[in-house]
Design an enzyme around this catalytic site. Structure first.
Site, mmCIF file in Angstrom:
data_model
loop_
_atom_site.group_PDB
_atom_site.id
_atom_site.type_symbol
_atom_site.label_atom_id
_atom_site.label_comp_id
_atom_site.label_asym_id
_atom_site.label_seq_id
_atom_site.Cartn_x
_atom_site.Cartn_y
_atom_site.Cartn_z
ATOM 1 N N SER A 152 0.835 -1.202 0.000
ATOM 2 C CA SER A 152 0.000 0.000 0.000
ATOM 3 C C SER A 152 0.876 1.260 0.000
ATOM 4 O O SER A 152 1.624 1.479 -0.949
ATOM 5 C CB SER A 152 -0.957 -0.068 1.197
ATOM 6 N N ASP A 228 -10.164 -5.594 -2.844
ATOM 7 C CA ASP A 228 -9.511 -4.607 -1.986
ATOM 8 C C ASP A 228 -10.436 -3.400 -1.811
ATOM 9 O O ASP A 228 -10.866 -2.795 -2.802
ATOM 10 C CB ASP A 228 -8.195 -4.190 -2.666
ATOM 11 N N HIS A 261 -7.433 -5.938 1.252
ATOM 12 C CA HIS A 261 -6.206 -5.144 1.449
ATOM 13 C C HIS A 261 -5.383 -5.635 2.640
ATOM 14 O O HIS A 261 -4.344 -5.069 2.942
ATOM 15 C CB HIS A 261 -6.623 -3.688 1.683
HETATM 16 N N1 LIG Z 1 -8.744 2.983 8.420
HETATM 17 C C1 LIG Z 1 -7.899 1.854 8.513
HETATM 18 C C2 LIG Z 1 -6.845 1.949 7.442
HETATM 19 C C3 LIG Z 1 -5.511 1.448 7.800
HETATM 20 C C4 LIG Z 1 -5.031 0.287 6.933
HETATM 21 O O1 LIG Z 1 -5.776 -0.420 6.299
HETATM 22 N N2 LIG Z 1 -3.723 0.154 6.940
HETATM 23 C C5 LIG Z 1 -3.101 -0.874 6.143
HETATM 24 C C6 LIG Z 1 -2.235 -0.212 5.135
HETATM 25 S S1 LIG Z 1 -3.212 0.881 4.147
HETATM 26 C C7 LIG Z 1 -2.125 1.684 3.122
HETATM 27 O O2 LIG Z 1 -1.062 2.083 3.328
HETATM 28 C C8 LIG Z 1 -2.330 -1.782 7.070
HETATM 29 O O3 LIG Z 1 -1.384 -2.423 6.666
HETATM 30 N N3 LIG Z 1 -2.753 -1.847 8.338
HETATM 31 C C9 LIG Z 1 -2.067 -2.590 9.372
HETATM 32 C C10 LIG Z 1 -2.471 -4.018 9.545
HETATM 33 O O4 LIG Z 1 -1.791 -4.711 10.345
HETATM 34 O O5 LIG Z 1 -3.427 -4.479 8.900
HETATM 35 C C11 LIG Z 1 -7.365 1.734 9.908
HETATM 36 O O6 LIG Z 1 -7.083 2.770 10.546
HETATM 37 O O7 LIG Z 1 -7.225 0.609 10.380
#
Ligand SMILES: N[C@@H](CCC(=O)N[C@@H](CSC=O)C(=O)NCC(=O)O)C(=O)O
Length: 284
Positions: A152, A228, A261
């Protein structure tokens, strides 16, 4: 003269015969204390090993990938070290820095900020391209061969670093990358604050723009989940596909039906990425 950097150990866990270690250090580029993680495969006990950089996404620290991606088993088999930097400067408490998940802390976007109040600390491009590599080369048995990957916002980071530094990374891959940050809400919000209102200053940090300029001929290997939740609004891989086709730039874009995602998606396909990088990292 190269100064030896001090590393403060935070934790150490044996994993698949190798070691997952976390450290704290003072970053000159970011002017704050930072933490990072390294996975050292068992081979690092007796020889110097190649290194994969993993850049994480919004809200992450060095811990998400190491704990959720399930990468250690295959990295141990392939003899590859993995370094995970954090995703922004920490402990700085600038105004508004912690107010949203997609800007400020946890959202450094791998750029060198030019705007107040961010420019003193938000220099993640230099940190990941120069400072942290110099630190890990001093402290760990690495053989100088490097590859880069990420997810991401971190996928965006991996693509721009590889496109801007031709010949430095033997291979680059990404999961669900933000390929055109100048044209999506996450990227526009961050770039306006870090880099100012002139979109001309944003292009150096935008994979689509870098490919359009013919910045490098590095093959790009990308996995993208078709389910996603950020695909339509933020990620838009078809834009990179179009510019790669126009420029005859080598791209493998795999669309994976049903995947979202999350780290479940990354864990499913990380083995393919590690084997892809190993092929390049071990080639004579
Ligand atoms: N609103 C959500 C969004 C945060 C999220 O999905 N983060 C992803 C990366 S998104 C793009 O850079 C992520 O990897 N999160 C960490 C995980 O361990 O899944 C939120 O605040 O959760």
């Amino acid at each position: 003269m190269t100064m030896t950097e001090n590393l403060e150990p935070i934790s150490s866990n044996k994993s698949f015969g190798g070691w997952h270690k976390r450290y704290r250090h003072r970053s000159r580029a970011l002017d704050c204390e930072m933490e990072f993680a390294i996975y050292l495969p068992p081979q690092a006990e007796t020889e110097r090993v190649p290194l994969l950089w993993w850049l994480s996404g919004l809200t992450c620290t060095d811990e998400n990938f190491m704990q959720k991606a399930g990468a250690h088993r295959v990295a141990a088999e392939l003899g590859i070290a993995i370094v995970c930097p954090d995703t922004s400067p920490r402990g700085t408490d600038l105004p508004g820095e912690h107010d949203s998940y997609d800007f400020g802390s946890g959202a450094g976007f791998y750029v060198n900020a030019t705007q107040e109040p961010w420019k003193q600390h938000y220099r993640m491009y230099d940190y990941v391209a120069e400072e942290l590599p110099s630190v890990v080369r001093q402290h760990f048995p690495l053989n100088g061969r490097e590859a880069i990957s990420g997810h991401s916002m971190g996928g965006h980071g991996a693509l721009i670093l590889a496109l801007r530094r031709p010949g430095h990374y033997r291979s680059v891959s990404a999961f669900s990358p933000i390929v055109n940050p100048s044209q999506c809400p996450w990227g526009r919000k961050a770039f306006r604050e870090y880099l100012g209102d002139d979109p001309g200053a944003w292009t150096q940090y935008d994979a689509c723009e870098l490919v359009a300029k013919g910045a490098s001929s590095q093959h790009l290997f990308i996995d993208q989940g078709e389910a996603d939740q950020f695909l339509e609004e933020q990620l838009r891989p078809e834009r990179l596909e179009a510019v790669c086709e126009e420029q005859d730039h080598p791209l493998t874009l795999r669309r994976q039906p049903g995947y979202d995602h999350s780290y479940f998606f990354i864990a499913t396909f990380i083995e393919d990425h590690l084997r892809y990088h190993a092929e390049h990292l071990h080639k004579q």
